[in-house]
Design an enzyme around this catalytic site. Structure first.
Site, short mmCIF file in Angstrom:
data_model
loop_
_atom_site.label_atom_id
_atom_site.label_comp_id
_atom_site.label_asym_id
_atom_site.label_seq_id
_atom_site.Cartn_x
_atom_site.Cartn_y
_atom_site.Cartn_z
N HIS A 42 65.96 33.22 55.59
CA HIS A 42 65.85 34.34 56.54
C HIS A 42 64.43 34.91 56.60
O HIS A 42 64.24 36.06 57.00
CB HIS A 42 66.87 35.44 56.19
CG HIS A 42 68.29 34.99 56.41
ND1 HIS A 42 69.37 35.54 55.78
CD2 HIS A 42 68.79 34.01 57.22
CE1 HIS A 42 70.48 34.92 56.17
NE2 HIS A 42 70.15 33.98 57.04
N CYS A 82 50.03 43.29 68.45
CA CYS A 82 49.22 42.18 67.94
C CYS A 82 47.75 42.38 68.34
O CYS A 82 47.46 42.59 69.52
CB CYS A 82 49.74 40.86 68.51
SG CYS A 82 48.69 39.45 68.14
N ASN A 139 79.43 37.50 41.87
CA ASN A 139 79.26 38.68 42.75
C ASN A 139 80.11 39.83 42.21
O ASN A 139 81.11 39.61 41.53
CB ASN A 139 79.70 38.33 44.18
CG ASN A 139 79.05 39.23 45.21
OD1 ASN A 139 77.84 39.44 45.18
ND2 ASN A 139 79.83 39.79 46.11
N ILE A 181 74.98 41.02 38.19
CA ILE A 181 74.19 39.79 38.19
C ILE A 181 73.11 39.82 37.11
O ILE A 181 72.88 38.84 36.40
CB ILE A 181 73.57 39.57 39.59
CG1 ILE A 181 74.68 39.26 40.58
CG2 ILE A 181 72.53 38.46 39.57
CD1 ILE A 181 74.27 39.43 42.03
N CYS A 241 46.83 39.46 71.04
CA CYS A 241 47.39 39.31 72.38
C CYS A 241 48.20 40.51 72.85
O CYS A 241 48.85 40.44 73.91
CB CYS A 241 48.26 38.05 72.43
SG CYS A 241 49.86 38.26 71.66
N GLN A 249 68.73 34.13 50.86
CA GLN A 249 68.87 34.92 52.09
C GLN A 249 67.91 36.10 52.03
O GLN A 249 67.78 36.82 53.01
CB GLN A 249 70.30 35.45 52.20
CG GLN A 249 71.34 34.37 52.38
CD GLN A 249 72.74 34.98 52.50
OE1 GLN A 249 73.37 35.34 51.52
NE2 GLN A 249 73.20 35.09 53.70
N CYS A 284 53.50 37.82 65.17
CA CYS A 284 53.46 38.26 66.57
C CYS A 284 54.55 37.48 67.32
O CYS A 284 54.59 36.24 67.27
CB CYS A 284 52.10 37.99 67.20
SG CYS A 284 52.14 38.26 68.98
N ASP A 304 62.58 39.42 50.19
CA ASP A 304 61.72 40.25 49.34
C ASP A 304 60.66 39.48 48.56
O ASP A 304 59.78 40.09 47.94
CB ASP A 304 62.58 41.10 48.38
CG ASP A 304 63.58 40.26 47.57
OD1 ASP A 304 63.24 39.14 47.17
OD2 ASP A 304 64.71 40.75 47.35
P1 NAD Z 1 75.15 41.60 51.51
O1 NAD Z 1 74.51 42.94 51.55
O2 NAD Z 1 76.02 41.20 52.63
O3 NAD Z 1 76.02 41.46 50.16
C1 NAD Z 1 75.50 41.67 48.89
C2 NAD Z 1 76.63 41.46 47.87
O4 NAD Z 1 76.08 41.60 46.57
C3 NAD Z 1 77.76 42.50 48.00
O5 NAD Z 1 79.01 41.83 47.99
C4 NAD Z 1 77.60 43.37 46.74
O6 NAD Z 1 78.83 43.81 46.22
C5 NAD Z 1 76.95 42.40 45.77
N1 NAD Z 1 76.09 43.05 44.77
C6 NAD Z 1 75.14 44.00 45.01
N2 NAD Z 1 74.49 44.30 43.87
C7 NAD Z 1 75.05 43.54 42.89
C8 NAD Z 1 74.80 43.39 41.49
N3 NAD Z 1 73.82 44.06 40.88
N4 NAD Z 1 75.57 42.51 40.79
C9 NAD Z 1 76.55 41.81 41.41
N5 NAD Z 1 76.81 41.89 42.73
C10 NAD Z 1 76.07 42.74 43.46
O7 NAD Z 1 74.01 40.57 51.27
P2 NAD Z 1 73.81 39.13 51.85
O8 NAD Z 1 75.10 38.36 51.82
O9 NAD Z 1 72.64 38.59 51.15
O10 NAD Z 1 73.49 39.33 53.40
C11 NAD Z 1 72.70 40.32 53.91
C12 NAD Z 1 71.55 39.81 54.73
O11 NAD Z 1 70.57 40.81 54.73
C13 NAD Z 1 70.89 38.60 54.16
O12 NAD Z 1 70.95 37.60 55.09
C14 NAD Z 1 69.44 38.99 53.86
O13 NAD Z 1 68.58 38.29 54.73
C15 NAD Z 1 69.32 40.42 54.22
N6 NAD Z 1 68.93 41.34 53.10
C16 NAD Z 1 67.94 41.00 52.24
C17 NAD Z 1 67.57 41.87 51.22
C18 NAD Z 1 66.49 41.46 50.25
O14 NAD Z 1 65.62 40.67 50.62
N7 NAD Z 1 66.51 41.94 49.01
C19 NAD Z 1 68.21 43.11 51.09
C20 NAD Z 1 69.22 43.44 52.01
C21 NAD Z 1 69.58 42.54 53.00
ZN ZN Z 2 49.83 37.83 69.39
#
Ligand code: NAD
Ligand code: ZN
Length: 276
Positions: free
Chosen positions: A147, A180, A246, A264, A183, A127, A155, A130
């Site tokens: 995502h 953009c 988590n 994690i 365009c 999801q 654009c 980054d």
């Molecule tokens: P979320 O923010 O809804 O949930 C993240 C979960 O991870 C939380 O429950 C939190 O308690 C847990 N968490 C955070 N750090 C942790 C760690 N070090 N160890 C264990 N658990 C940990 O995230 P989501 O469900 O991925 O949804 C959010 C949406 O936002 C996603 O769809 C994504 O596209 C986007 N998003 C992406 C990024 C990124 O690319 N790094 C950052 C923020 C949000």
């Molecule tokens: Zn364009």
């Protein structure tokens, strides 16, 4: 562990793991480690929680961006982004801050590279936007960025894609809501915002990976964002073992065979390394 499923070589029979549901954390950890050792095709779903130890805040965790600033959610909603230049300006400034800091994948990402090197990784559905999984060393063809990515700008009119840095340079130079160059359309990072559809082909690949795996690992996600969270019950119904890792409770803990709570970047390397 029992015989496995003969129709599906390597599949661990669901009956085997329903009887193993240890309450003790160390025992549960060891059980999950054994399940991973026995699995042949592992599908991984990662969320923002795997990247917080790299300095990128999640959205809904205790320190999450939206938990601290509910207004920020507007930036991630497509209608607000398209209709309000102030939202776009705020979004580009936020992106500038995110991309400006020196950030790198962490030991959690590295552990998933080890999983791929072991030959067990069927797909890594993320999801996250980054780009850390590829930067850590997972192959581009294993990673499904459901995502999108913040490493490119797109654009919204003509679909032209460029490296995000080209657009960020313009923001740095004072164009707070750059258009953009081809365009004059609205530019946006190539992430999928709330209200935008997913790329059908990516969703289909993720669903296939959920149907075809022996074991699904959901890591660092509240599992509240649909439709992608739906691959967790899909995997379970198709007979895979489901493990959730988590820091806090998720929307799917009830259907998991095991839930590991903790950091994690601490848990994953120990879980996925052959060195224990
Ligand atoms: P979320 O923010 O809804 O949930 C993240 C979960 O991870 C939380 O429950 C939190 O308690 C847990 N968490 C955070 N750090 C942790 C760690 N070090 N160890 C264990 N658990 C940990 O995230 P989501 O469900 O991925 O949804 C959010 C949406 O936002 C996603 O769809 C994504 O596209 C986007 N998003 C992406 C990024 C990124 O690319 N790094 C950052 C923020 C949000
Ligand atoms: Zn364009």
């Amino acid at each position: 562990m029992g015989q496995g499923n003969t129709d599906h070589p390597g599949r661990i029979s669901q009956d085997d793991c329903d009887v193993v549901f240890p309450v003790d954390a160390q025992q549960r950890f060891n059980t999950v480690k054994n399940w991973i050792a026995d699995a042949v095709r592992v599908t991984v779903l990662t969320g923002a929680g795997i990247s917080t130890d790299s300095g990128i805040p999640d959205f809904r965790g205790p320190q999450g961006l939206w938990t601290r600033d509910p207004e920020a959610e507007k930036m991630a909603t497509i209608d607000n982004y398209m209709s309000d230049p102030q939202v776009r300006k705020k979004a580009w400034q936020w992106k500038l801050e995110q991309m400006g800091a020196e950030r790198e994948p962490n030991t959690g990402h590295d552990a998933l590279v080890e999983l791929e090197l072991s030959g067990k990784l069927l797909a890594l559905v993320t999801q996250n936007v980054d780009g850390f999984h590829q930067q850590a060393g997972n192959s581009a063809d294993k990673v499904i960025e459901i995502h999108g990515t913040m490493r490119e700008a797109i654009c919204m009119d003509c679909g032209d894609r460029t490296d995000i840095e080209t657009t960020l340079d313009r923001v740095r130079a004072g164009e707070l809501d750059p258009a953009c160059p081809l365009c004059e359309g609205i530019l946006k990072s190539a992430t999928i915002s709330f209200g935008q559809g997913l790329v059908e082909e990516d969703l289909a690949r993720a669903q296939r990976a959920a149907l075809d795996c022996d074991l699904l690992l959901a890591i660092g996600s509240t599992l509240m964002v649909y439709p992608i969270a739906g691959i967790v019950p899909t995997a379970r119904e198709a007979g895979a073992i489901v493990v959730i890792i988590n820091a806090e409770a998720t929307g799917m803990d009830e259907i998991a065979h095991a839930v590991l709570r903790g950091s994690i970047s601490d848990l994953l390397p120990r879980l996925l390394s052959v060195r224990g």
